[in-house]
Scaffold this motif. Structure first.
Motif, short mmCIF file in Angstrom:
data_model
loop_
_atom_site.label_atom_id
_atom_site.label_comp_id
_atom_site.label_asym_id
_atom_site.label_seq_id
_atom_site.Cartn_x
_atom_site.Cartn_y
_atom_site.Cartn_z
N PRO A 49 0.82 -1.21 0.00
CA PRO A 49 0.00 0.00 0.00
C PRO A 49 0.85 1.26 0.00
O PRO A 49 2.05 1.22 0.32
CB PRO A 49 -0.80 -0.13 1.30
CG PRO A 49 0.08 -0.95 2.20
CD PRO A 49 0.80 -1.90 1.30
N ASN A 50 0.24 2.37 -0.35
CA ASN A 50 0.98 3.63 -0.34
C ASN A 50 1.15 4.14 1.09
O ASN A 50 0.62 3.56 2.06
CB ASN A 50 0.27 4.67 -1.22
CG ASN A 50 -1.11 5.02 -0.72
OD1 ASN A 50 -1.27 5.53 0.38
ND2 ASN A 50 -2.13 4.76 -1.53
N LEU A 51 1.86 5.22 1.24
CA LEU A 51 2.29 5.71 2.55
C LEU A 51 1.13 6.01 3.50
O LEU A 51 1.22 5.76 4.70
CB LEU A 51 3.14 6.98 2.36
CG LEU A 51 3.74 7.60 3.62
CD1 LEU A 51 4.72 6.63 4.27
CD2 LEU A 51 4.44 8.91 3.28
N LEU A 52 0.01 6.51 2.97
CA LEU A 52 -1.11 6.90 3.82
C LEU A 52 -2.12 5.79 4.06
O LEU A 52 -2.94 5.87 4.96
CB LEU A 52 -1.84 8.10 3.20
CG LEU A 52 -1.07 9.40 3.08
CD1 LEU A 52 -1.93 10.45 2.40
CD2 LEU A 52 -0.63 9.89 4.46
N ALA A 53 -2.07 4.74 3.25
CA ALA A 53 -3.14 3.75 3.25
C ALA A 53 -3.29 3.03 4.59
O ALA A 53 -4.41 2.90 5.11
CB ALA A 53 -2.91 2.74 2.14
N ILE A 54 -2.20 2.54 5.16
CA ILE A 54 -2.30 1.76 6.39
C ILE A 54 -2.75 2.63 7.58
O ILE A 54 -3.72 2.28 8.26
CB ILE A 54 -0.98 1.03 6.68
CG1 ILE A 54 -0.78 -0.07 5.63
CG2 ILE A 54 -1.01 0.43 8.09
CD1 ILE A 54 0.50 -0.86 5.80
N PRO A 55 -2.09 3.77 7.86
CA PRO A 55 -2.57 4.57 9.00
C PRO A 55 -3.99 5.09 8.82
O PRO A 55 -4.75 5.18 9.79
CB PRO A 55 -1.56 5.71 9.08
CG PRO A 55 -0.85 5.74 7.78
CD PRO A 55 -0.86 4.34 7.28
N ALA A 56 -4.37 5.42 7.59
CA ALA A 56 -5.73 5.90 7.35
C ALA A 56 -6.75 4.79 7.57
O ALA A 56 -7.82 5.01 8.16
CB ALA A 56 -5.86 6.46 5.94
N SER A 57 -6.43 3.59 7.12
CA SER A 57 -7.33 2.45 7.31
C SER A 57 -7.48 2.13 8.80
O SER A 57 -8.59 1.87 9.29
CB SER A 57 -6.81 1.23 6.56
OG SER A 57 -6.81 1.46 5.17
#
Length: 247
Positions: free
Chosen positions: A123-131
């Motif tokens: 995933p891209n840089l924001l995907a995991i923390p945003a999820s």
């Protein structure tokens, strides 16, 4: 579900994959646990891979919650891939993030290899923390969103009952989409949809986009502010009446 038709399609030697949409897009159908188990057992019987698209799973608007395929009896899950995402519920589609849940380690390995071959390596840089933020802190958002969608669905029902009895709302409990039966107005919904767009500016999706017997239906998106939904319904009433008058 037409079980005889489904089994005939699964038994076809050209059939390699069966995609279950749960809750179903565009009808909003929420499959029961019994139906899901029956579908998967049939697919297993004929050696067909099952992919369960459950990205609308958080959006069951009323009644019992949906049954995730990954919560079923592990005995039948060896040939099942379940896909979930924050994209629909939390409007995070731009993050291009989803999760594949695969019980069978051999199938999981094949999936990972195929994804890597397609360049889907992470995933891209924001995907995991945003999820994580959505799942851990988004409960109130989901609660309010479902209440708003339910209100919009009720508005549609009221307008149809009062001003457009020719159209009917197909029963469905899931998603922010509704499926309207327009067969009393036109055999093929593409004609009234084009007319509505030209005459009122209202954009609907003709059911032909979804193939099968969809040509007598249209899909309506309720994920807008209430003022937009009210305006859209006014355009729908005005446009359908004008369409019928010029026939």
């Amino acid at each position: 579900m037409n079980w005889a038709d489904l089994e005939e399609k699964l038994a076809d030697t050209k059939t390699r994959m069966f995609i279950i949409c749960n809750p179903h897009n565009p009808t909003g159908m929420v499959w029961s646990k019994m139906d899901l188990e029956r579908m998967i057992r049939l697919a297993n019987q004929y050696g067909v891979l099952v992919v369960a698209d459950e990205i609308h799973g958080d959006l069951v608007i009323e009644g019992e919650d949906y049954t995730p395929t990954f919560s079923l009896d592990p005995v039948i899950l060896s040939n099942v891939i379940t896909l979930v995402s924050t994209s629909k519920t939390f409007n995070l589609a731009s993050l291009q993030a989803a999760t594949a849940i695969i019980a069978n380690p051999l199938l999981r390995g094949r999936f990972a290899q195929a994804a890597n071959q397609q360049g889907i390596v992470g995933p891209n840089l924001l995907a995991i923390p945003a999820s994580i933020a959505a799942y851990e802190n988004g409960g109130e958002w989901v609660h309010q969103l479902k209440a708003l969608i339910k209100h919009h669905r009720q508005l549609v029902q009221q307008v149809l009952a009062t001003d457009l009895p020719e159209l009917s709302l197909v029963p469905g409990r899931g998603t922010y989409l509704v499926w309207l039966d327009t067969q009393a107005v036109a055999e093929d919904s593409r004609a009234p949809v084009a007319f509505l767009r030209e005459q009122t500016g209202l954009l609907l999706t003709p059911g032909t986009e979804y193939r099968g017997n969809g040509k007598g239906f249209v899909r309506v998106n309720l994920a807008y502010p209430t003022t937009v939904i009210e305006d859209a319904l006014a355009r729908l009433v005005r446009g359908v009446k004008a369409y019928q008058a010029q026939k």
